[in-house]
Design a protein around this motif. Structure first.
Motif: not given
Length: 338
Positions: A91-95, A143-149, A167-169
């Motif tokens: 699972l890809k996460i954009a941080l 492009k990502y499964g989750m985003y932590v921003i 649900e992804k942010l």
């Protein structure tokens, strides 16, 4: 598609597996058994509902989970397709953070350790630059499964982030006004700064003057300045705000309060060069704790949220996908510098 439906249905007897996990595992098993190959279209949501009897939102969530791993892609609202037959994809996460400062490093290291090897974390920095922030969001969105921003707390950013599913942010660090379905684990600055300074009042009043270093053209939270101003007014402290420290200008019987570490190191250097004793002749309080501040000069007093706690909470959101609305309280680490 009957073979795919059978792969999903044969997992029903595994009582510990959720319906979401059953769908994801069934599709992965179908790929591994060559039932599905790259480019194949998955059943429509309606068809999947009819065949396996699960709720639409459960099926959408499973497809989106596989999409986040890069296994599935959606094409122009025409459906979901197999994009990658490597089912070991993570699972890809954009941080997205402000910058790789010491407290952000604490967050990242804890976050990565807690999630483990099942997740791929790609890290980006916006440096409080709105154009850079926008370009990163444009690049990573979808492009990502989750985003932590960690957002820039301005309305334009809220508009951008509402393009990402709630649900992804996860919003971290700075609070940003968003619809209630969006999750956050943030700091609060104004009241917490005021309250922590109240708790440190006995140490603060030893000094003739207190100076806060604050730049309105930076990413410094305005709430810290407001909390500081209220404190010096309410407690009749001889206080002032300066943009930056001029080399060689450190004064005896003065307490310096830092948000960023940029000026901290120069003040510490000047303190040594002038032969002043930290915690007696010169006082220091900083925001954002770190391991270095625990050690140098026998310890620097800090007011800080616990970024490791924030990271653990963020990892829990990524793994469980349960909505969270939490303010991480600031804490005092009273050390030798006050």
């Amino acid at each position: 598609m009957n073979e795919l439906f059978n792969k999903i249905k044969e997992l029903k007897d595994e009582s510990l597996r959720s319906k979401h996990e059953q769908l994801v595992t069934g599709i992965i098993n179908a790929i591994n058994d060559k039932i599905l190959k790259k480019g194949d279209r998955l059943p429509s949501i309606n068809n999947m509902v009819k065949e396996v009897g699960f709720a639409r939102k459960t099926i959408v969530r499973a497809y989106e989970d596989l999409k986040g791993r890069g296994i599935v892609e959606s094409k122009n609202f025409k459906g979901y397709y197999i994009a990658n037959t490597n089912t070991k994809s993570k699972l890809k996460i954009a941080l997205l953070l402000y910058a790789f400062q010491a407290f952000h490093e604490d967050f990242y290291n804890t976050f990565r350790k807690e999630l483990g090897k099942k997740y791929q974390i790609d890290i980006f920095f916006h440096h409080n630059n709105l154009e850079v922030f926008k370009n990163i969001i444009d690049t990573v969105n979808g492009k990502y499964g989750m985003y932590v921003i960690a957002p820039i707390p301005v309305p334009e950013v809220g508009v951008m982030l509402r393009e990402i599913s709630s649900e992804k942010l996860l919003i971290i660090d700075r609070y940003l006004e968003m619809p209630k379905e969006y999750s956050f684990i943030s700091q609060e600055f104004e009241n917490s700064t005021y309250q922590r300074l109240q708790e440190l009042h006995d140490g603060i009043k030893k000094y003739d003057k207190m100076i806060l270093f604050y730049r309105s053209d930076s990413d410094y939270p305005e709430g810290i300045k407001n909390g500081f101003t209220k404190f010096i007014d309410d407690y009749s402290i001889n206080g002032s705000i300066q943009k930056t420290h001029k080399q060689g200008s450190v004064k005896k019987n003065t307490l310096y309060f830092f948000i960023s570490d940029t000026n901290l190191w120069q003040v510490l250097k000047d303190t040594v060069q002038e032969g002043y004793k930290l915690g007696e002749d010169v006082g220091i309080i900083t925001h954002n704790d770190s391991d270095a501040k625990e050690i140098i000069f026998n310890g620097i007093t800090t007011i800080s949220a616990d970024f490791k706690e924030m990271a653990l909470e963020a990892a829990t959101f990524v793994k469980d996908k349960i909505a969270v609305h939490k303010i991480i309280p600031s804490q005092i680490k009273k050390r030798n510098s006050l």
